[in-house]
Design a protein around this motif. Structure first.
Motif, mmCIF file in Angstrom:
data_model
loop_
_atom_site.group_PDB
_atom_site.id
_atom_site.type_symbol
_atom_site.label_atom_id
_atom_site.label_comp_id
_atom_site.label_asym_id
_atom_site.label_seq_id
_atom_site.Cartn_x
_atom_site.Cartn_y
_atom_site.Cartn_z
ATOM 1 N N MET A 1 0.760 -1.120 0.139
ATOM 2 C CA MET A 1 -0.073 0.151 -0.028
ATOM 3 C C MET A 1 0.813 1.212 -0.052
ATOM 4 O O MET A 1 1.810 1.342 0.728
ATOM 5 C CB MET A 1 -0.849 -0.241 1.291
ATOM 6 C CG MET A 1 -1.992 0.949 1.276
ATOM 7 S SD MET A 1 -2.880 0.939 2.504
ATOM 8 C CE MET A 1 -4.280 -0.543 1.932
ATOM 9 N N SER A 2 0.747 2.118 -0.863
ATOM 10 C CA SER A 2 1.390 3.436 -0.747
ATOM 11 C C SER A 2 1.221 4.178 0.132
ATOM 12 O O SER A 2 0.062 4.265 0.863
ATOM 13 C CB SER A 2 1.236 3.926 -2.299
ATOM 14 O OG SER A 2 -0.006 4.491 -2.306
ATOM 15 N N LEU A 3 1.864 5.461 0.214
ATOM 16 C CA LEU A 3 1.676 6.431 1.176
ATOM 17 C C LEU A 3 0.418 7.120 1.000
ATOM 18 O O LEU A 3 -0.374 7.600 1.885
ATOM 19 C CB LEU A 3 3.121 7.328 0.989
ATOM 20 C CG LEU A 3 2.885 8.650 2.006
ATOM 21 C CD1 LEU A 3 2.927 7.975 3.882
ATOM 22 C CD2 LEU A 3 3.998 9.445 1.937
ATOM 23 N N ALA A 4 -0.022 7.300 -0.202
ATOM 24 C CA ALA A 4 -1.111 8.242 -0.534
ATOM 25 C C ALA A 4 -2.210 7.234 -0.148
ATOM 26 O O ALA A 4 -3.122 7.780 0.395
ATOM 27 C CB ALA A 4 -1.035 8.281 -1.961
ATOM 28 N N ASP A 5 -2.161 6.046 -0.424
ATOM 29 C CA ASP A 5 -3.282 5.362 0.125
ATOM 30 C C ASP A 5 -3.572 5.242 1.576
ATOM 31 O O ASP A 5 -4.601 5.138 2.075
ATOM 32 C CB ASP A 5 -3.149 3.585 -0.339
ATOM 33 C CG ASP A 5 -3.322 3.316 -2.039
ATOM 34 O OD1 ASP A 5 -3.606 4.517 -2.699
ATOM 35 O OD2 ASP A 5 -2.617 2.812 -2.639
#
Length: 111
Positions: A1-5
């Motif tokens: 999972m990315s930072l934005a997510d």
């Protein structure tokens, strides 16, 4: 999972009232300054499997023919006789075990 997510997820929790303003700010700050790896092993998602496959080597110690089963056994932490049985069963089913074994013998590097 990315930072934005992750940020979107905690923002949604904050909007629903699950997180207080202080908790939201603390978690947001922690994510931005100390981003957690996407998976528990510190590797990006999907890289863990490719790392294991790249560690596959034919065994020099545990071999009958080419060391393929011994190498797979070491990688999967199973007994080599189980892999020999699997390849033998696959050989009985349309010869795929022999073909797969030969391909692995050719393309997997020696220990």
């Amino acid at each position: 999972m990315s930072l934005a997510d992750e940020l979107e997820r905690i923002a949604a929790l904050h909007e629903r009232g699950v997180l207080s303003d202080d908790e939201f700010q603390q978690i947001k700050s922690r994510l931005i300054h100390n981003p957690m790896p996407p998976s528990g092993d510190g590797l990006p998602a999907g890289d863990s499997d490719s790392l294991q496959v790249s560690q596959l080597r034919r065994s020099r110690d545990d071999r009958w023919l080419g060391g393929v089963c011994g190498g797979i056994a070491r990688l999967t932490r199973m007994e080599s006789w189980v892999w020999r049985l699997i390849f033998a069963a696959m050989f009985m089913l349309w010869g795929t075990g022999l073909l797969l074994y030969i391909l692995l013998w050719i393309f997997v590097p020696d220990d």
